[in-house]
Write an enzyme that holds these catalytic residues in place. Sequence first.
Site, PDB file in Angstrom:
ATOM      1  N   SER A  40      22.891  46.693  71.611  1.00  9.98           N
ATOM      2  CA  SER A  40      21.822  47.594  71.180  1.00  9.98           C
ATOM      3  C   SER A  40      20.482  47.034  71.618  1.00  9.98           C
ATOM      4  O   SER A  40      20.260  45.828  71.540  1.00  9.98           O
ATOM      5  CB  SER A  40      21.841  47.736  69.652  1.00  9.98           C
ATOM      6  N   LYS A  82      19.948  46.522  79.087  1.00  7.01           N
ATOM      7  CA  LYS A  82      21.277  46.124  78.620  1.00  7.01           C
ATOM      8  C   LYS A  82      22.023  45.250  79.622  1.00  7.01           C
ATOM      9  O   LYS A  82      23.080  44.701  79.313  1.00  7.01           O
ATOM     10  CB  LYS A  82      22.091  47.353  78.193  1.00  7.01           C
ATOM     11  N   ASP A 111      24.733  56.660  74.445  1.00 10.52           N
ATOM     12  CA  ASP A 111      24.236  58.034  74.539  1.00 10.52           C
ATOM     13  C   ASP A 111      23.057  58.180  75.495  1.00 10.52           C
ATOM     14  O   ASP A 111      22.495  59.272  75.600  1.00 10.52           O
ATOM     15  CB  ASP A 111      23.792  58.533  73.151  1.00 10.52           C
ATOM     16  N   ASP A 149      27.093  50.958  71.817  1.00 16.81           N
ATOM     17  CA  ASP A 149      25.700  51.102  71.411  1.00 16.81           C
ATOM     18  C   ASP A 149      25.697  51.451  69.915  1.00 16.81           C
ATOM     19  O   ASP A 149      26.739  51.824  69.358  1.00 16.81           O
ATOM     20  CB  ASP A 149      25.100  52.236  72.264  1.00 16.81           C
ATOM     21  N   LEU A 150      24.541  51.379  69.274  1.00 12.14           N
ATOM     22  CA  LEU A 150      24.450  51.756  67.850  1.00 12.14           C
ATOM     23  C   LEU A 150      23.880  53.165  67.670  1.00 12.14           C
ATOM     24  O   LEU A 150      24.608  54.102  67.345  1.00 12.14           O
ATOM     25  CB  LEU A 150      23.594  50.723  67.096  1.00 12.14           C
ATOM     26  N   ASP A 151      22.544  53.318  67.869  1.00 13.87           N
ATOM     27  CA  ASP A 151      21.891  54.603  67.584  1.00 13.87           C
ATOM     28  C   ASP A 151      22.468  55.745  68.417  1.00 13.87           C
ATOM     29  O   ASP A 151      22.511  55.659  69.657  1.00 13.87           O
ATOM     30  CB  ASP A 151      20.385  54.521  67.887  1.00 13.87           C
TER      31      ASP A 151
HETATM   32 MG   LIG Z   1      21.745  54.958  71.559  1.00 13.47          MG
END
Ligand SMILES: [Mg+2]
Length: 156
Positions: free
Chosen positions: A67, A98, A121, A8-10
Amino acid sequence: MDKLVVFDLDFTLWDAGGTWCDCTNPPYKRVNNHVVDSYGSQIVLYPEVRSILEDLTSENIIMALASRTSAPSWARQLLDLFEIEDFFAYQEIYPSSKIAHFNQLKKDSGIPFNKMVFFDDEMRNIQEVGSLGVHAVYVRDGINTSIVKKAIASLK
Ligand SMILES: [Mg+2]
């Protein structure tokens, strides 16, 4: 059999100033090791990200992004400014469950779900992607080397 390690990114690879990258304010500017947006908010990679990506590359492990940001072009600008976009062979960046991202990753890479590791997260993403048979790992306070090593070892 090849493995695929998906991030994932964020709040997994970066902290976009205590928020998600789709809540920042481009244009962005690279300043030393971080990026600032037009409001002066700092976007930073978690400290071990670069070494994790370099280590996995040296082990010939294929990496990808998944993402669901609502601002894919902003996420791509950040990947470019941080100079990490070339680490990821597959980049699924768009709003959706996702499940869609992982079906596409499986199709494009030919790697089965049980040979994929995923770091995120958000528990809802972990649950959804985990239900496919992917080894989905919940990340608190950003990715780090020991989480990655442990997860990859568990695939063998
Ligand atoms: Mg995230």
